[in-house]
Write a protein that holds these residues in place. Structure first.
Motif, PDB file in Angstrom:
ATOM      1  N   GLY A  87       0.786  -1.228   0.000  1.00 34.12           N
ATOM      2  CA  GLY A  87       0.000   0.000   0.000  1.00 34.12           C
ATOM      3  C   GLY A  87       0.813   1.271   0.000  1.00 34.12           C
ATOM      4  O   GLY A  87       0.260   2.365   0.084  1.00 34.12           O
ATOM      5  N   GLY A  88       2.144   1.156  -0.091  1.00 32.51           N
ATOM      6  CA  GLY A  88       2.970   2.345  -0.159  1.00 32.51           C
ATOM      7  C   GLY A  88       3.531   2.800   1.173  1.00 32.51           C
ATOM      8  O   GLY A  88       4.360   3.720   1.218  1.00 32.51           O
ATOM      9  N   VAL A  89       3.104   2.172   2.277  1.00 28.71           N
ATOM     10  CA  VAL A  89       3.594   2.551   3.604  1.00 28.71           C
ATOM     11  C   VAL A  89       4.364   1.369   4.192  1.00 28.71           C
ATOM     12  O   VAL A  89       3.814   0.267   4.327  1.00 28.71           O
ATOM     13  CB  VAL A  89       2.435   2.942   4.551  1.00 28.71           C
ATOM     14  N   LEU A  90       5.626   1.570   4.534  1.00 31.29           N
ATOM     15  CA  LEU A  90       6.426   0.502   5.132  1.00 31.29           C
ATOM     16  C   LEU A  90       5.911   0.187   6.527  1.00 31.29           C
ATOM     17  O   LEU A  90       5.662   1.093   7.325  1.00 31.29           O
ATOM     18  CB  LEU A  90       7.900   0.910   5.192  1.00 31.29           C
ATOM     19  N   LEU A  91       5.768  -1.098   6.825  1.00 30.65           N
ATOM     20  CA  LEU A  91       5.231  -1.518   8.129  1.00 30.65           C
ATOM     21  C   LEU A  91       6.324  -1.826   9.137  1.00 30.65           C
ATOM     22  O   LEU A  91       6.050  -1.912  10.340  1.00 30.65           O
ATOM     23  CB  LEU A  91       4.327  -2.751   7.957  1.00 30.65           C
ATOM     24  N   GLY A  92       7.558  -2.005   8.667  1.00 31.80           N
ATOM     25  CA  GLY A  92       8.628  -2.388   9.586  1.00 31.80           C
ATOM     26  C   GLY A  92       8.556  -3.869   9.907  1.00 31.80           C
ATOM     27  O   GLY A  92       7.517  -4.521   9.711  1.00 31.80           O
ATOM     28  N   ALA A  93       9.666  -4.400  10.436  1.00 31.21           N
ATOM     29  CA  ALA A  93       9.718  -5.837  10.715  1.00 31.21           C
ATOM     30  C   ALA A  93       8.639  -6.261  11.705  1.00 31.21           C
ATOM     31  O   ALA A  93       7.920  -7.240  11.494  1.00 31.21           O
ATOM     32  CB  ALA A  93      11.100  -6.220  11.241  1.00 31.21           C
ATOM     33  N   GLY A  94       8.502  -5.505  12.793  1.00 28.16           N
ATOM     34  CA  GLY A  94       7.493  -5.861  13.793  1.00 28.16           C
ATOM     35  C   GLY A  94       6.090  -5.778  13.237  1.00 28.16           C
ATOM     36  O   GLY A  94       5.233  -6.632  13.530  1.00 28.16           O
ATOM     37  N   GLY A  95       5.823  -4.773  12.416  1.00 30.04           N
ATOM     38  CA  GLY A  95       4.507  -4.633  11.818  1.00 30.04           C
ATOM     39  C   GLY A  95       4.183  -5.767  10.875  1.00 30.04           C
ATOM     40  O   GLY A  95       3.039  -6.254  10.827  1.00 30.04           O
ATOM     41  N   LEU A  96       5.192  -6.229  10.113  1.00 31.44           N
ATOM     42  CA  LEU A  96       4.973  -7.354   9.205  1.00 31.44           C
ATOM     43  C   LEU A  96       4.688  -8.638   9.977  1.00 31.44           C
ATOM     44  O   LEU A  96       3.797  -9.408   9.612  1.00 31.44           O
ATOM     45  CB  LEU A  96       6.189  -7.535   8.295  1.00 31.44           C
ATOM     46  N   VAL A  97       5.460  -8.880  11.022  1.00 32.48           N
ATOM     47  CA  VAL A  97       5.243 -10.079  11.847  1.00 32.48           C
ATOM     48  C   VAL A  97       3.813 -10.101  12.379  1.00 32.48           C
ATOM     49  O   VAL A  97       3.112 -11.122  12.302  1.00 32.48           O
ATOM     50  CB  VAL A  97       6.255 -10.140  13.007  1.00 32.48           C
ATOM     51  N   ARG A  98       3.368  -8.971  12.910  1.00 32.41           N
ATOM     52  CA  ARG A  98       2.004  -8.901  13.442  1.00 32.41           C
ATOM     53  C   ARG A  98       0.968  -9.062  12.338  1.00 32.41           C
ATOM     54  O   ARG A  98      -0.043  -9.753  12.515  1.00 32.41           O
ATOM     55  CB  ARG A  98       1.796  -7.573  14.176  1.00 32.41           C
ATOM     56  N   ALA A  99       1.226  -8.455  11.197  1.00 32.64           N
ATOM     57  CA  ALA A  99       0.254  -8.502  10.101  1.00 32.64           C
ATOM     58  C   ALA A  99       0.080  -9.924   9.560  1.00 32.64           C
ATOM     59  O   ALA A  99      -1.052 -10.404   9.404  1.00 32.64           O
ATOM     60  CB  ALA A  99       0.687  -7.568   8.973  1.00 32.64           C
ATOM     61  N   TYR A 100       1.182 -10.594   9.284  1.00 32.47           N
ATOM     62  CA  TYR A 100       1.084 -11.945   8.723  1.00 32.47           C
ATOM     63  C   TYR A 100       0.524 -12.936   9.742  1.00 32.47           C
ATOM     64  O   TYR A 100      -0.265 -13.826   9.392  1.00 32.47           O
ATOM     65  CB  TYR A 100       2.441 -12.402   8.194  1.00 32.47           C
ATOM     66  N   GLY A 101       0.919 -12.793  10.994  1.00 30.21           N
ATOM     67  CA  GLY A 101       0.360 -13.673  12.023  1.00 30.21           C
ATOM     68  C   GLY A 101      -1.126 -13.446  12.206  1.00 30.21           C
ATOM     69  O   GLY A 101      -1.914 -14.394  12.289  1.00 30.21           O
TER      70      GLY A 101
END
Length: 217
Positions: A105-119
């Motif tokens: 979506g054009g906004v970087l989520l960061g490593a922690g944000g990605l972990v939370r999002a995929y989980g």
């Protein structure tokens, strides 16, 4: 009952969409019989959703969930496949593949944000799935005269509901063959209950032991 339940699975494919900061995470969960079928599901999702930037995957197969695999598909290492797989492990499911397709979506989520999002994406999809329990059960069969089959079958329908057992479809030949899958500790109980119901006229025979899917109660 002493025979503990094995890891569960899901009854049918399910999909769930999660949007975080304009990134879309579309999760596809599917029941599979093994690694090859899981790979076929992954390939089909990649082809269907060709425009997604990532197709991250996690899968668990085997009666005891003994084969597991995950893939970050271009996301930073450990931020996608691993948290997806951890959800499957924590929920104690097997014979399942999870594919999360992501449109950036054009906004970087960061490593922690990605972990939370995929989980969260996989956990939310599992929340919508019909979970199918599994357990080791012993097959018990009996031959019943046709004249008595309806009465005995009605008794067995009631019995399985109270004992976490599974009733097979009847087979009709010279007599009706009725079969059900029963926890080991309940085999003797079934024999006694059947004898009481039929005045000892119907004999139950215990046979093979295998893993069976348990119906929802």
């Amino acid at each position: 009952m002493s025979s503990s339940r094995l890891p569960s699975t899901i009854a049918a494919p399910v999909e769930h969409t999660l949007e975080i900061k304009r990134s879309v995470f579309l999760t596809h969960l599917a029941p599979v019989s093994g690694m090859d079928e899981a790979d076929e599901v992954i390939a089909a999702i990649r082809k269907l959703r060709w425009d997604a930037r990532h197709h991250c995957t996690a899968l668990v197969v085997g009666t005891h969930a003994d084969r597991q695999r995950s893939n970050d598909d271009g996301e930073p290492a450990g931020t996608a496949g691993v948290p997806m797989l951890e959800v499957l492990r924590r929920r104690e499911v097997t014979d399942i593949v999870a594919v999360v397709s992501r449109w950036f979506g054009g906004v970087l989520l960061g490593a922690g944000g990605l972990v939370r999002a995929y989980g969260t994406a996989v956990a939310s999809a599992l929340d919508e799935a019909e979970i199918v329990g599994r357990a080791l059960r012993t097959q018990v069969t009996m031959e019943v005269p046709h004249a008595d089959a309806g009465r005995v079958l009605a008794f067995l329908h009631q019995w399985v509901g109270a004992h976490d057992a599974v009733l097979d479809s009847p087979a009709y030949g010279q007599a009706a063959t009725l079969a059900l899958w029963v926890a080991e500790d309940d085999v003797a109980t079934l024999g006694a209950d059947l004898a009481a119901h039929t005045g000892g006229s119907i004999a139950a025979r215990a046979g093979e032991i295998r893993v069976v899917d348990l119906p929802s109660r």
